[in-house]
Design a protein around this motif. Structure first.
Motif, PDB file in Angstrom:
ATOM      1  N   UNK A 167     -35.051 -21.588  15.815  1.00 25.93           N
ATOM      2  CA  UNK A 167     -34.305 -21.373  17.045  1.00 25.93           C
ATOM      3  C   UNK A 167     -33.629 -20.012  17.018  1.00 25.93           C
ATOM      4  N   UNK A 168     -33.067 -19.670  18.138  1.00 27.63           N
ATOM      5  CA  UNK A 168     -32.338 -18.408  18.224  1.00 27.63           C
ATOM      6  C   UNK A 168     -31.141 -18.379  17.295  1.00 27.63           C
ATOM      7  N   UNK A 169     -30.679 -19.542  16.803  1.00 28.40           N
ATOM      8  CA  UNK A 169     -29.563 -19.645  15.860  1.00 28.40           C
ATOM      9  C   UNK A 169     -30.035 -19.506  14.416  1.00 28.40           C
ATOM     10  N   UNK A 170     -31.355 -19.385  14.248  1.00 25.39           N
ATOM     11  CA  UNK A 170     -31.895 -19.295  12.915  1.00 25.39           C
ATOM     12  C   UNK A 170     -32.048 -20.638  12.230  1.00 25.39           C
ATOM     13  N   UNK A 171     -31.992 -21.699  12.944  1.00 21.29           N
ATOM     14  CA  UNK A 171     -32.102 -23.043  12.371  1.00 21.29           C
ATOM     15  C   UNK A 171     -33.558 -23.482  12.493  1.00 21.29           C
ATOM     16  N   UNK A 172     -34.197 -23.827  11.367  1.00 25.56           N
ATOM     17  CA  UNK A 172     -35.585 -24.288  11.433  1.00 25.56           C
ATOM     18  C   UNK A 172     -35.672 -25.726  11.972  1.00 25.56           C
ATOM     19  N   UNK A 173     -36.632 -25.953  12.850  1.00 26.36           N
ATOM     20  CA  UNK A 173     -36.894 -27.289  13.414  1.00 26.36           C
ATOM     21  C   UNK A 173     -38.420 -27.498  13.473  1.00 26.36           C
ATOM     22  N   UNK A 174     -38.806 -28.720  13.544  1.00 20.49           N
ATOM     23  CA  UNK A 174     -40.226 -29.053  13.711  1.00 20.49           C
ATOM     24  C   UNK A 174     -40.377 -29.864  15.002  1.00 20.49           C
ATOM     25  N   UNK A 175     -41.295 -29.391  15.845  1.00 20.53           N
ATOM     26  CA  UNK A 175     -41.498 -30.000  17.170  1.00 20.53           C
ATOM     27  C   UNK A 175     -42.820 -30.776  17.150  1.00 20.53           C
TER      28      UNK A 175
END
Length: 520
Positions: free
Chosen positions: A86-94
């Motif tokens: 994300x723009x916050x630098x937090x990794x996520x998996x969609x």
């Protein structure tokens, strides 16, 4: 020759059918035929397209010169499992899913055929790669909070970003769903902690307020309970006083109750006696009066029934007698009318028969009279003609006429001569054959005598045309020499058997003997 032609025709038909089956191709509803080997202009596609597209119909293909390939138009599914930041630098998996297919227009089919005709099983992987890149780009511009709160925004931006590339590939997107957002760092969980604490706080405050309200309610309930207990005890005391008063009154009312009870007993006994008297009266009614009434009713009913039966029988007898009399009268009348009609018919028939019989007899008598008259006239005319003919014959040849008459009467002459021997029982002929010859000579002499007699009769005919009859055994005078011969009627006996039946009566007598002399 005919069989050869027929076989050749059948072979030609089989060859044509085989060629047709080899050349004819049909596109199923969920596929498109890609026919290469001939240039074809397709609307929306630039010039130089080296293949032909056929959907939902059949077409002819030239084997060896054209190739046919099939492109599936079924739905396809590609699962998305993309790691993003994300723009916050937090990794996520969609995680999500894309449902797509090849477009139905010729342009989309042409684009998909040029890209996936030999790699149709890899279309889902290609689509996954396209959507993964765009999904990473879009998630990089969003915060975790934006992804969580506005998932439709993420879906719409991803679909819009991938639409142009999907069109180039000849694919259309039917559905794009973002199913899950996974946070491996726990950011999303930490975001929930303040909210969870606030929720817990609000829960504890709500619980305390509920406890206070409950305690107040319990105290108020206890006070109301004490008040209710006091009111209950006061009420119970009041009830006890009323009970004591009622008990005293009950003790005083005992003798009165006994007296009233005895009075009620006497009243009840009186009623019982009255009821017993009524019961006995009813029993008397049942045992005596009812049977007597029943017997009287039975007797009266039986008498009335017998009377009605006798009356009915008498009426039936009277009706039967009346009907029988009417039937007999009708029968007699009908019989009399029938007899009268029969008598009248018989009389009319007899009268008609009598009339017909009279008319028939009259006609018969008239016809018989006419017939007799005609017969007599014919006989007279025939006799006259015979006399004339005989006279003419005698004038011409007297010997021939006499000989003819003797020949016609010869059987009777012989019969008369033979009757003289009828009573002879035994005849002895002397001299044998000479005696028989003498006998026949005598008979012939008798015949000659008859011939001479006939001649004498003919010679006795006078000049006046009369008839002279010679007696038997007498000799007739010979005619004068030089006297002319005249016609004479000679009476010769004719046997009855020689008379024609028309001149005989029913009894066998000659009818001509009854005719008057000189009758026509």
């Amino acid at each position: 020759m005919g069989f050869i032609i027929a076989g050749a025709a059948a072979a030609a038909v089989l060859v044509m059918i085989t060629l047709f089956k080899l050349m004819w191709r049909v596109a199923e509803p969920n596929e498109a035929l890609i026919i290469s080997g001939s240039r074809h202009r397709t609307e929306g596609v630039g010039d130089g397209l080296g293949f032909r597209i056929v959907t939902g119909r059949g077409t002819l293909v030239t084997p060896g010169l054209q190739g046919v390939r099939r492109l599936s138009l079924d739905l396809n599914e590609a699962e998305l499992n993309v790691e993003c930041v994300t723009t916050q630098g937090i990794p996520v998996r969609v995680k999500g899913v894309v449902i797509f297919k090849v477009g139905d227009d010729d342009v989309s089919i042409a684009n998909a055929a040029r890209r996936f005709l030999d790699q149709q099983k890899l279309i889902s992987q290609r689509v996954h790669n396209v959507f993964a890149g765009h999904l990473r780009s879009i998630v990089g511009g969003l915060t975790v909070e934006d992804m969580i709160r506005d998932r439709e925004r993420l879906t719409g931006e991803t679909r819009a970003a991938s639409g142009l590339e999907m069109e180039k590939l000849g694919l259309i997107i039917d559905t794009l769903q973002i199913q899950e957002i996974i946070d491996p760092t726990g950011y999303i969980k930490n975001l929930a902690i303040p909210h969870a604490a606030a929720v817990q706080r609000d829960a504890r405050i709500a619980q305390a307020a509920a406890d206070r309200v409950a305690t107040e309610a319990e105290q108020e309930a206890a006070a109301r309970k004490a008040e209710a207990t006091r009111n209950s005890e006061i009420q119970q005391a009041s009830y006890q006083a009323e009970m004591d008063t009622a008990t005293a009154r009950a003790r005083q009312a005992g003798p009165l109750a006994d007296a009233a009870s005895r009075q009620e007993v006497v009243v009840q006994e009186t009623r019982v006696a009255e009821l017993e008297a009524r019961r006995k009266e009813q029993q008397l009614q049942i045992d005596v009066r009812k049977p007597a009434d029943a017997r009287a009713y039975d007797t009266r009913t039986t008498a009335e029934a017998a009377r009605d039966a006798r009356i009915s029988a008498a009426q039936a007898q009277a009706q039967e007698t009346e009907l029988a009399a009417a039937a007999e009268a009708g029968r007699v009348r009908i019989a009399a009318e029938a007899d009268a009609d029969a008598t009248r018919v018989r009389g009319l028939a007899q009268a008609e028969a009598t009339t017909a019989t009279g008319r028939a007899e009259a006609a018969s008598v008239e016809a018989r009279g006419l017939a007799d008259a005609a017969s007599a006239r014919a006989v007279a005319l025939a006799r006259a003609e015979g006399i004339k003919a005989r006279a003419a014959a005698l004038a011409e040849n007297q010997e021939a006429v006499v000989a003819q008459e003797l020949a016609e009467q010869w059987p009777q002459i012989v019969r008369a001569a033979a009757e003289s021997f009828g009573n002879v029982e035994h005849m002895v002929l002397l001299n044998g054959a000479d005696g028989m010859g003498e006998l026949f000579a005598k008979a012939l002499a008798m015949g000659g005598t008859g011939l001479g007699l006939a001649r004498q009769l003919l010679s006795t005919v006078g000049a006046d045309g009369g008839t002279a009859t010679a007696a038997p055994g007498s000799a007739a005078p010979a005619p004068a020499a030089g006297a002319p011969a005249t016609a004479a009627a000679v009476s010769v006996p004719v046997p009855v058997d020689a008379v024609p039946p028309a001149f005989l009566h029913r009894d066998g007598t000659d009818r001509r003997e009854d005719e008057e002399p000189g009758r026509d």
